[in-house]
Enzyme design. Sequence first.
Site: not given
Length: 260
Positions: A2, A58, A110, A151, A250
């Site tokens: 999700p 999330k 999970r 940054r 990633r």
Amino acid sequence: MPELPEVELYCRYFARYALHQRVARVRVLDERILGVRKPVLMRALVGREFTRVRRHGKHLFADTGSSWLHIHFGMSGDLASYRDDVAQPRFARVIFDFEGGGRLAYDDMRLFGVVDVTPDPDTFITEHRLGPDPLDAAFRLDVFRRIVARRRGAVKSLLLSQDIIAGMGNLYVDETLYRASIHPRRAVDKLFAAEVKAIFTGMRNILKEAIAFKSRGGDYPGRYLVQHRQEGDRCPLCDGTIQRTVVFGRTTYFCGTHQR
Ligand SMILES: [Zn+2]
């Protein structure tokens, strides 16, 4: 897994099936999903009604008037509303039984998700050092510019950092940079003002579009990178070639031609 758009849809689902009903019982079928002791969860929820639901990144929060239920959906979390016990999902971990017979199950095969309670979402957000939600009305371009200005490093790493922006996952970061025509390894401190703006608007538009597609049960159109996540595929925007690399640990896809 999700992502933010799915969690937004879970919030709407929760609002539709769980708000303004009294919780008669909370059944914990697997305590491993809890981020709080079972009696604490029971005390916080039984006999109460959820009055509103809120999403940040999330995370889902539902107000009971004295504290908030918090759900993080992990890798495989889901919600299911039903009345008849035969419809109980196979991996239901926590079930809310409402007065009137409705049930809402938190289902998670999970077990990477979390169900717990928190005094209030703002404290939770501060304590967990979550950045602004990308769709929050208060998250404006000037706020994003201030965040970016401090940054360094690859732009993809910045967008994936939850303390910078909450809820941007791998797919949506790649999609954002694809739409903004920016290479995922570009140094944040070398971005032009127009590029920062393109990232900001691209990110918000993609998330809003994804919520709209998914709420209609549809899929992404062919012009989306997500439909071309394969090395050597043709870029539908410029006819360039899709490339694969690894950024910030990633798997990353981008167009080798139009992303600079
Ligand atoms: Zn391209």
